[in-house]
Design a protein around this motif. Structure first.
Motif, short mmCIF file in Angstrom:
data_model
loop_
_atom_site.label_atom_id
_atom_site.label_comp_id
_atom_site.label_asym_id
_atom_site.label_seq_id
_atom_site.Cartn_x
_atom_site.Cartn_y
_atom_site.Cartn_z
N SER A 165 -10.68 -54.75 -9.14
CA SER A 165 -10.38 -53.37 -9.54
C SER A 165 -10.82 -52.39 -8.46
CB SER A 165 -11.09 -53.03 -10.86
OG SER A 165 -10.62 -53.85 -11.89
N ALA A 166 -12.01 -52.58 -7.93
CA ALA A 166 -12.52 -51.68 -6.88
C ALA A 166 -11.69 -51.79 -5.61
CB ALA A 166 -13.98 -51.99 -6.58
N SER A 167 -11.29 -53.01 -5.24
CA SER A 167 -10.52 -53.19 -4.01
C SER A 167 -9.13 -52.56 -4.11
CB SER A 167 -10.42 -54.67 -3.64
OG SER A 167 -9.55 -55.35 -4.52
N LEU A 168 -8.55 -52.54 -5.30
CA LEU A 168 -7.21 -51.98 -5.46
C LEU A 168 -7.17 -50.46 -5.33
CD1 LEU A 168 -5.78 -54.26 -8.28
CD2 LEU A 168 -5.19 -54.29 -5.85
N ILE A 169 -8.28 -49.79 -5.57
CA ILE A 169 -8.28 -48.33 -5.41
C ILE A 169 -8.92 -47.91 -4.09
CG2 ILE A 169 -8.21 -47.87 -7.90
CD1 ILE A 169 -11.17 -47.07 -7.73
N TYR A 170 -9.21 -48.86 -3.23
CA TYR A 170 -9.77 -48.55 -1.92
C TYR A 170 -8.76 -47.72 -1.14
CZ TYR A 170 -11.92 -49.29 2.66
OH TYR A 170 -12.51 -49.11 3.89
N PRO A 171 -9.11 -46.52 -0.69
CA PRO A 171 -8.14 -45.57 -0.14
C PRO A 171 -7.50 -45.97 1.18
CG PRO A 171 -10.36 -44.68 0.01
CD PRO A 171 -10.46 -45.97 -0.76
N GLU A 172 -8.01 -46.97 1.86
CA GLU A 172 -7.41 -47.36 3.14
C GLU A 172 -6.39 -48.48 3.00
OE1 GLU A 172 -10.27 -47.77 6.27
OE2 GLU A 172 -11.39 -46.02 5.59
N LYS A 173 -6.13 -48.93 1.79
CA LYS A 173 -5.09 -49.92 1.52
C LYS A 173 -3.90 -49.21 0.87
CE LYS A 173 -7.52 -53.58 2.66
NZ LYS A 173 -7.16 -54.62 3.56
N ASP A 174 -2.71 -49.80 0.97
CA ASP A 174 -1.49 -49.14 0.49
C ASP A 174 -1.58 -48.72 -0.98
OD1 ASP A 174 -0.34 -49.37 2.98
OD2 ASP A 174 0.78 -51.19 2.50
N LEU A 175 -1.97 -49.64 -1.84
CA LEU A 175 -2.04 -49.31 -3.27
C LEU A 175 -3.09 -48.24 -3.53
CD1 LEU A 175 -0.54 -50.26 -5.79
CD2 LEU A 175 -2.45 -51.79 -6.24
N GLY A 176 -4.23 -48.34 -2.85
CA GLY A 176 -5.27 -47.32 -2.99
C GLY A 176 -4.82 -45.96 -2.49
N LYS A 177 -4.06 -45.93 -1.38
CA LYS A 177 -3.52 -44.65 -0.89
C LYS A 177 -2.61 -44.02 -1.92
CE LYS A 177 -3.60 -45.75 4.02
NZ LYS A 177 -2.82 -46.10 5.19
N GLU A 178 -1.73 -44.84 -2.52
CA GLU A 178 -0.83 -44.32 -3.54
C GLU A 178 -1.62 -43.80 -4.74
OE1 GLU A 178 2.75 -45.78 -6.53
OE2 GLU A 178 2.09 -47.14 -4.95
N PHE A 179 -2.62 -44.55 -5.15
CA PHE A 179 -3.46 -44.14 -6.27
C PHE A 179 -4.09 -42.78 -6.00
CE2 PHE A 179 -7.82 -43.98 -8.00
CZ PHE A 179 -7.54 -44.01 -9.35
N TRP A 180 -4.78 -42.64 -4.86
CA TRP A 180 -5.48 -41.40 -4.57
C TRP A 180 -4.53 -40.24 -4.31
CZ3 TRP A 180 -10.02 -40.70 -6.25
CH2 TRP A 180 -10.87 -41.79 -6.42
N THR A 181 -3.37 -40.50 -3.73
CA THR A 181 -2.37 -39.45 -3.53
C THR A 181 -1.96 -38.87 -4.88
OG1 THR A 181 -1.58 -40.42 -1.48
CG2 THR A 181 -0.06 -38.94 -2.65
N ARG A 182 -1.68 -39.75 -5.85
CA ARG A 182 -1.27 -39.28 -7.17
C ARG A 182 -2.41 -38.57 -7.90
NH1 ARG A 182 2.30 -43.85 -10.04
NH2 ARG A 182 2.10 -42.37 -11.75
#
Length: 174
Positions: free
Chosen positions: A49-66
């Motif tokens: 869960s923590a790795s998926l919202i990491y802002p330097e990965k694609d999915l994490g970037k999308e998460f934080w952008t939204r």
């Protein structure tokens, strides 16, 4: 297998939430191999869960952008504390079991991944200086939490559910 048949269903759970240190595992279940295995799987779930919202990965970037886009639209700024503490649960969804004489085969199974809005943790951390929520009103914290929870449901949970049902890290859980 025998633990799942003999331990009461109400005691078949584990919880590694840092906000509920006294609710990790029921004592009897903690003495079983199944209980220890589920604790290990919950630990992997937290890491995933923590790795998926990491802002330097694609999915994490999308998460934080939204998240920041919604915060900007709702509050006029992105300079607010964002609560990303979402309790992720893995629960049984469906199973197809075929019986042949004295043998049973699980031919198909699916585990569901979902969020539980953890109001107890939210309330305990509402005025947390560590999280930066000490100056927000209770409703403001809940509104921000709902925003991030909705985005977690849309972006992160489908990836976790795929890993839980298909990935090697959760093979033992399946």
């Amino acid at each position: 297998f025998l633990a799942s048949l003999t331990v009461p269903e109400k005691d078949l759970w584990v919880n590694l939430s840092p906000y509920e240190k006294d609710r990790i595992i029921p004592e009897g279940f903690g003495q079983t191999e199944m209980g220890r295995d589920l604790l290990a799987q919950d630990y992997i779930l937290k890491q995933l869960s923590a790795s998926l919202i990491y802002p330097e990965k694609d999915l994490g970037k999308e998460f934080w952008t939204r998240v920041y886009r919604k915060a900007k639209a709702a509050y006029g700024t992105t300079d607010i504390p964002i609560n990303t503490f979402n309790k992720v649960w893995i629960v049984p969804d469906t199973a197809v079991i075929v019986e042949n004489k004295t043998t049973a085969y699980i031919t198909r199974s699916h585990l569901k991944v979902m969020l539980e809005e953890d109001y107890i943790s939210l309330n305990e951390n509402r005025a947390s200086e560590v999280l930066g929520t000490s100056y927000l009103q209770e409703q403001g914290v809940k509104d921000v939490s709902k925003t991030t929870s909705a985005i977690v449901r849309d972006i992160i949970l489908p990836e976790i559910e795929k890993e839980v049902n298909e990935g090697k890290n959760f093979a033992q859980l399946r």
